[in-house]
Write an enzyme that holds these catalytic residues in place. Sequence first.
Site, PDB file in Angstrom:
ATOM      1  N   LYS A 190      -2.290  30.379  29.314  1.00 35.25           N
ATOM      2  CA  LYS A 190      -1.764  31.738  29.587  1.00 35.25           C
ATOM      3  C   LYS A 190      -2.629  32.786  28.881  1.00 35.25           C
ATOM      4  O   LYS A 190      -3.017  33.803  29.462  1.00 35.25           O
ATOM      5  CB  LYS A 190      -0.311  31.810  29.105  1.00 35.25           C
ATOM      6  CG  LYS A 190       0.281  33.204  29.050  1.00 35.25           C
ATOM      7  CD  LYS A 190       0.558  33.757  30.419  1.00 35.25           C
ATOM      8  CE  LYS A 190       1.079  35.189  30.321  1.00 35.25           C
ATOM      9  NZ  LYS A 190       1.189  35.830  31.623  1.00 35.25           N
ATOM     10  N   LYS A 195      -1.381  41.366  22.623  1.00 36.29           N
ATOM     11  CA  LYS A 195      -0.945  40.118  21.969  1.00 36.29           C
ATOM     12  C   LYS A 195      -1.610  38.910  22.629  1.00 36.29           C
ATOM     13  O   LYS A 195      -2.133  38.023  21.956  1.00 36.29           O
ATOM     14  CB  LYS A 195       0.578  39.974  22.064  1.00 36.29           C
ATOM     15  CG  LYS A 195       1.100  38.649  21.524  1.00 36.29           C
ATOM     16  CD  LYS A 195       2.521  38.356  21.968  1.00 36.29           C
ATOM     17  CE  LYS A 195       2.585  38.081  23.447  1.00 36.29           C
ATOM     18  NZ  LYS A 195       3.894  37.579  23.885  1.00 36.29           N
TER      19      LYS A 195
END
Length: 301
Positions: A175, A243
């Site tokens: 991811k 992030k």
Amino acid sequence: MSELTIGFVGLGNMGWPMAGNLYAAGFPLVVRDAAADRQAAFAGGHPGVTAAAGPGAFAAADIVITMLTDGTVVADALLGWGIAAALRPGALVLEMSSADPADTLRTAAGLAAYGVRMVDSPVSGGVPRAVTGELSLMIGGDDADIARAQPALRVLGDPARQFRTGALGTGHAMKALNNVVGAATYCATAEAVVAGARFGLDPKTMIDIINASTGQSFTSGMFAANVLNGAYATGFMLGLMAKDVRIAQSVIGASGADAPVLALTGERWARALGDLGPAADQSRAHQAWWADALGGSDAAV
Ligand code: NAD
């Protein structure tokens, strides 16, 4: 009504519709969000759902799904707040947040002390596909654990977009690496468009051409739909993208790979986060960079 009781932790932009889909599919649900009003609102709107008054409410859960800010928050919810201690040995945690795989492996070790297993399955597709139950899933873990998670995974994700990535943590690594590719493409597209504008090209014409040519990407589509028209409404916050880019740096560092372009991408997004804040839409990131890249603000884009 399903036999499996599901605990759901994190009723945010993504978690709320995901938990709603599990409810609609008939799973008995125990829900938890640190924002008490959000937790109460979900339970109030879904008759029969248990709002967790404390971690003990999760004793009934066969599977606990976490959809939280990052891996440290996941550890805090499961091991700090006390869900893990309340679970039955043999229960399964399905971690669907975007998290650092190093955090995931640490949390899995903590869960193992309670006999609780873990699968990571971060998602892509954003809120629209969380709502329709058509998320793409990147699934890491042992075969037997993933098989046990399937009743929930099938409700939340598109079966044609279930990708098995390998051992626990590989879903989270994948991811982050996908998103850092998107973040790098954003940098390249923004820099090319500003350079072109200074050369005398029309930014809209440039994006139309890029979208019909080999420079085309998800980002160039985003420039057409969100940047050049001033909409800045992709619905994905800059803080979440920054992030993911940060997690990618940690994955790259652990791998020992030489990745200077992605390292620079990390610096650019850290700068964007510092200047614009986590709540800005991701499509605004370029607004933090013009002074560095071009020696002044650029009104063309
Ligand atoms: P969000 O901030 O909307 O939701 C997070 C929720 O967790 C909030 O409701 C918050 O109150 C709750 N929370 C925080 N700390 C908690 C704790 N200790 N215990 C219980 N609840 C706690 O975030 P989101 O947009 O729903 O994203 C969730 C995850 O999914 C993130 O990891 C994000 O990177 C990932 N993700 C988001 C998108 C998107 O489009 N929003 C897309 C793909 C992946």
